[in-house]
Design an enzyme around this catalytic site. Structure first.
Site, PDB file in Angstrom:
ATOM      1  N   GLU A 100      -0.290  57.471   6.835  1.00 20.42           N
ATOM      2  CA  GLU A 100      -0.913  57.598   5.518  1.00 20.42           C
ATOM      3  C   GLU A 100      -2.432  57.576   5.604  1.00 20.42           C
ATOM      4  O   GLU A 100      -2.997  56.896   6.454  1.00 20.42           O
ATOM      5  CB  GLU A 100      -0.487  56.411   4.638  1.00 20.42           C
ATOM      6  CG  GLU A 100       0.994  56.345   4.409  1.00 20.42           C
ATOM      7  CD  GLU A 100       1.402  55.133   3.588  1.00 20.42           C
ATOM      8  OE1 GLU A 100       0.527  54.375   3.134  1.00 20.42           O
ATOM      9  OE2 GLU A 100       2.617  54.963   3.397  1.00 20.42           O
ATOM     10  N   CYS A 119      -9.682  56.110   3.842  1.00 22.09           N
ATOM     11  CA  CYS A 119      -8.969  55.049   4.559  1.00 22.09           C
ATOM     12  C   CYS A 119      -7.943  55.705   5.476  1.00 22.09           C
ATOM     13  O   CYS A 119      -7.129  56.505   5.010  1.00 22.09           O
ATOM     14  CB  CYS A 119      -8.295  54.150   3.522  1.00 22.09           C
ATOM     15  SG  CYS A 119      -7.220  52.909   4.230  1.00 22.09           S
ATOM     16  N   CYS A 126       3.300  49.368  12.995  1.00 25.43           N
ATOM     17  CA  CYS A 126       2.446  48.294  13.495  1.00 25.43           C
ATOM     18  C   CYS A 126       3.340  47.192  14.033  1.00 25.43           C
ATOM     19  O   CYS A 126       4.372  46.875  13.442  1.00 25.43           O
ATOM     20  CB  CYS A 126       1.561  47.748  12.382  1.00 25.43           C
ATOM     21  SG  CYS A 126       0.452  46.429  12.940  1.00 25.43           S
ATOM     22  N   CYS A 130       3.101  41.455   9.831  1.00 22.80           N
ATOM     23  CA  CYS A 130       2.740  40.588   8.701  1.00 22.80           C
ATOM     24  C   CYS A 130       3.801  40.749   7.606  1.00 22.80           C
ATOM     25  O   CYS A 130       4.128  41.873   7.228  1.00 22.80           O
ATOM     26  CB  CYS A 130       1.364  40.954   8.166  1.00 22.80           C
ATOM     27  SG  CYS A 130       0.088  40.929   9.441  1.00 22.80           S
ATOM     28  N   CYS A 133       3.266  43.007   4.358  1.00 23.17           N
ATOM     29  CA  CYS A 133       2.755  44.376   4.568  1.00 23.17           C
ATOM     30  C   CYS A 133       3.914  45.333   4.843  1.00 23.17           C
ATOM     31  O   CYS A 133       4.741  45.075   5.723  1.00 23.17           O
ATOM     32  CB  CYS A 133       1.774  44.362   5.736  1.00 23.17           C
ATOM     33  SG  CYS A 133       1.349  45.994   6.342  1.00 23.17           S
ATOM     34  N   CYS A 359      -1.208  49.803   2.274  1.00 23.71           N
ATOM     35  CA  CYS A 359      -0.641  49.985   3.594  1.00 23.71           C
ATOM     36  C   CYS A 359       0.872  50.255   3.693  1.00 23.71           C
ATOM     37  O   CYS A 359       1.675  49.350   3.481  1.00 23.71           O
ATOM     38  CB  CYS A 359      -0.985  48.681   4.295  1.00 23.71           C
ATOM     39  SG  CYS A 359      -0.948  48.726   6.020  1.00 23.71           S
TER      40      CYS A 359
HETATM   41  N1  SAH Z   1      -3.970  46.169  10.761  1.00 24.39           N
HETATM   42  C1  SAH Z   1      -5.279  46.025  10.264  1.00 24.39           C
HETATM   43  C2  SAH Z   1      -5.750  47.193   9.427  1.00 24.39           C
HETATM   44  C3  SAH Z   1      -4.744  47.803   8.480  1.00 24.39           C
HETATM   45  S1  SAH Z   1      -4.175  46.786   7.143  1.00 24.39           S
HETATM   46  C4  SAH Z   1      -5.444  44.734   9.497  1.00 24.39           C
HETATM   47  O1  SAH Z   1      -4.440  44.091   9.219  1.00 24.39           O
HETATM   48  O2  SAH Z   1      -6.569  44.376   9.228  1.00 24.39           O
HETATM   49  C5  SAH Z   1      -5.555  46.875   6.044  1.00 24.39           C
HETATM   50  C6  SAH Z   1      -5.620  45.733   5.060  1.00 24.39           C
HETATM   51  O3  SAH Z   1      -4.590  45.868   4.053  1.00 24.39           O
HETATM   52  C7  SAH Z   1      -5.448  44.385   5.703  1.00 24.39           C
HETATM   53  O4  SAH Z   1      -6.441  43.484   5.280  1.00 24.39           O
HETATM   54  C8  SAH Z   1      -4.073  44.009   5.212  1.00 24.39           C
HETATM   55  O5  SAH Z   1      -3.881  42.650   5.275  1.00 24.39           O
HETATM   56  C9  SAH Z   1      -4.039  44.600   3.812  1.00 24.39           C
HETATM   57  N2  SAH Z   1      -2.694  44.669   3.228  1.00 24.39           N
HETATM   58  C10 SAH Z   1      -1.531  44.927   3.853  1.00 24.39           C
HETATM   59  N3  SAH Z   1      -0.496  44.855   2.985  1.00 24.39           N
HETATM   60  C11 SAH Z   1      -1.011  44.550   1.787  1.00 24.39           C
HETATM   61  C12 SAH Z   1      -0.448  44.353   0.473  1.00 24.39           C
HETATM   62  N4  SAH Z   1       0.867  44.431   0.284  1.00 24.39           N
HETATM   63  N5  SAH Z   1      -1.300  44.045  -0.534  1.00 24.39           N
HETATM   64  C13 SAH Z   1      -2.639  43.960  -0.324  1.00 24.39           C
HETATM   65  N6  SAH Z   1      -3.224  44.162   0.873  1.00 24.39           N
HETATM   66  C14 SAH Z   1      -2.427  44.447   1.920  1.00 24.39           C
HETATM   67 FE1  SF4 Z   2      -0.203  45.489  10.899  1.00 26.91          FE
HETATM   68 FE2  SF4 Z   2       0.073  45.455   8.249  1.00 26.91          FE
HETATM   69 FE3  SF4 Z   2      -0.501  43.190   9.560  1.00 26.91          FE
HETATM   70 FE4  SF4 Z   2      -2.379  45.125   9.361  1.00 26.91          FE
HETATM   71  S1  SF4 Z   2      -1.495  43.949   7.689  1.00 26.91           S
HETATM   72  S2  SF4 Z   2      -1.816  43.958  11.206  1.00 26.91           S
HETATM   73  S3  SF4 Z   2      -1.053  46.973   9.448  1.00 26.91           S
HETATM   74  S4  SF4 Z   2       1.372  44.409   9.796  1.00 26.91           S
END
Ligand code: SAH
Ligand code: SF4
Length: 385
Positions: A100, A119, A126, A130, A133, A359
């Site tokens: 994306e 972005c 990944c 997390c 996410c 994300c």
């Molecule tokens: N993996 C990297 C970059 C991609 S994620 C990282 O984690 O930093 C980019 C941002 O989107 C991160 O700060 C992540 O925590 C946030 N993010 C992921 N899922 C989300 C959600 N459901 N709501 C809000 N932010 C989210």
């Molecule tokens: Fe990976 Fe999503 Fe965690 Fe970023 S927020 S490190 S994309 S699992």
């Protein structure tokens, strides 16, 4: 779904070095200036394929098309929101993997010129996992190549500009895009290719985007942050902290078990000391979990006394999520606590909520559906707002 390309795809113009391109051209008897001409053409905002490079002879355009890919992206599905100011694409790659990217336009206001932020994703999936996410939940598929990263930017730069409206004419703006690695994937788990993509984006013979306009967001891969200090000191760093105690961060950002809060904050401090620049600490606000006064106090300890800036992001809950976002009043209280503790803080606006701009979410929604082929005009755009 496109068929798997077992022979391997043709080299992409977005990532090929000038030398092999020049050698290929020379073998066809072309003059030496052609390599520069081809590269410049492929980065023009008004050229959607080799066929649009009309300053090249037609047989050469045809041969280029047979030998190189104009883009590594085979098909895209585009959604727009916020009256066309936000657009999100799911891109399909040669092996059927999907990633994306999101375009966010901020119109000029007063003396502020229009800004455009793109972005982009660094991996298909990944491995960090997390739990809040969508990408993390889907797991890791594979690394993206430098060209697959750059082509997400070129997708928005090139025609047909995906129905963003007549006023979206990126013609003269390529050097003024802001690029954030906040799409799918952990960029510092794909550091070699991400760094190469940054160099390609930077290259004045290509898009010429200044390093200071590029931000790498990481969940806290400490050796990768140290490599950024050495190799890309002008690129901005954002650290996804999300919790300032190891107990909670172990759960929210599982890579914390390898590089805990203290190690990540130390790496952020090293970065700011060595580069003289401010580091963003990203903090997704989850109701009742990381938005308590005690977590706020721990965050003050982590962020105070060095050049950091906390960016609060209300959680955008994934489908079936066990968590919801922190209510506005609680966010305001959290902000007050941070300010009182001497921490610089902003609350990020949540663009594109209705198109699942967080994300990995749109990708999950479109799984199994066929995407429109690249280069076809406006049909892919589905306004949602
Ligand atoms: N993996 C990297 C970059 C991609 S994620 C990282 O984690 O930093 C980019 C941002 O989107 C991160 O700060 C992540 O925590 C946030 N993010 C992921 N899922 C989300 C959600 N459901 N709501 C809000 N932010 C989210
Ligand atoms: Fe990976 Fe999503 Fe965690 Fe970023 S927020 S490190 S994309 S699992």
């Amino acid at each position: 779904m496109t068929e798997l390309n077992l022979a391997g795809p043709r080299p992409a113009i977005s990532e090929i070095d000038p030398a092999p391109l020049a050698a290929w051209l020379a073998a066809r008897g072309e003059p030496p200036y052609r390599a520069t001409q081809v590269l410049a053409g492929a980065h023009r905002a008004d050229a959607g394929g080799f066929d649009d490079l009309t300053d090249l002879p037609a047989p050469l355009r045809h041969a280029l098309d047979g030998a190189f890919r104009y883009s590594t992206i085979e098909a895209s599905h585009v959604l727009t929101a916020d009256n066309g100011l936000t657009a999100k694409a799911v891109h399909q790659l040669h092996d059927g993997q999907r990633v994306e990217s999101v375009l966010m336009r901020y119109p000029s206001r007063g003396r502020m010129a229009e800004r455009t932020t793109i972005c982009i994703s660094s991996q298909a999936g990944c491995a960090v996992n997390c739990p809040f996410c969508a990408t993390g939940q889907a797991g890791f598929a594979r690394q993206l190549t430098p060209g697959e990263i750059v082509d997400q930017v070129l997708h928005w730069h090139r025609p047909p500009w995906h129905a963003l409206g007549q006023e979206w004419r990126p013609r003269d703006r390529r050097a003024s895009y802001n690029i954030v690695f906040m799409g799918m994937g952990e960029p510092l788990n794909n550091a070699d290719r991400v760094f190469e993509a940054v160099r390609l984006l930077n290259d004045p013979a290509r898009l010429g985007i200044g390093a200071r306009r590029i931000t790498v967001s990481t969940s806290g891969v400490v050796p990768g942050i140290d490599r950024m200090i050495e190799e890309l000191p002008q690129v901005n760093l954002a650290i996804s902290l999300h919790a300032a105690t190891d107990e909670l961060r172990d759960e929210l950002v599982p890579i914390n078990r390898k590089w805990p809060v203290a190690a990540v904050v130390d790496a952020g401090q090293r970065f700011s000391e060595r580069t003289g620049r401010r580091v963003s600490l990203e903090y997704v606000m989850i109701d009742g979990l990381n938005d308590t006064d005690a977590q706020g106090a721990a965050l003050v300890d982590a962020a105070r006394g060095w050049r950091s800036h906390v960016n609060l992001i209300p959680l955008n809950p994934t489908p079936g999520s066990r968590w919801s976002g922190t209510p506005a009043a609680r966010i305001a209280r959290f902000v007050e606590g941070l300010r009182a503790g001497g921490v610089s803080v902003t609350v990020r606006d949540t663009r594109g909520r209705e198109i699942e701009a967080a994300c990995g979410q749109l990708h999950a929604q479109l799984a199994g559906r066929e995407l429109p082929r690249a280069g076809r005009p406006a049909a892919p755009s589905v306004p949602v707002a």
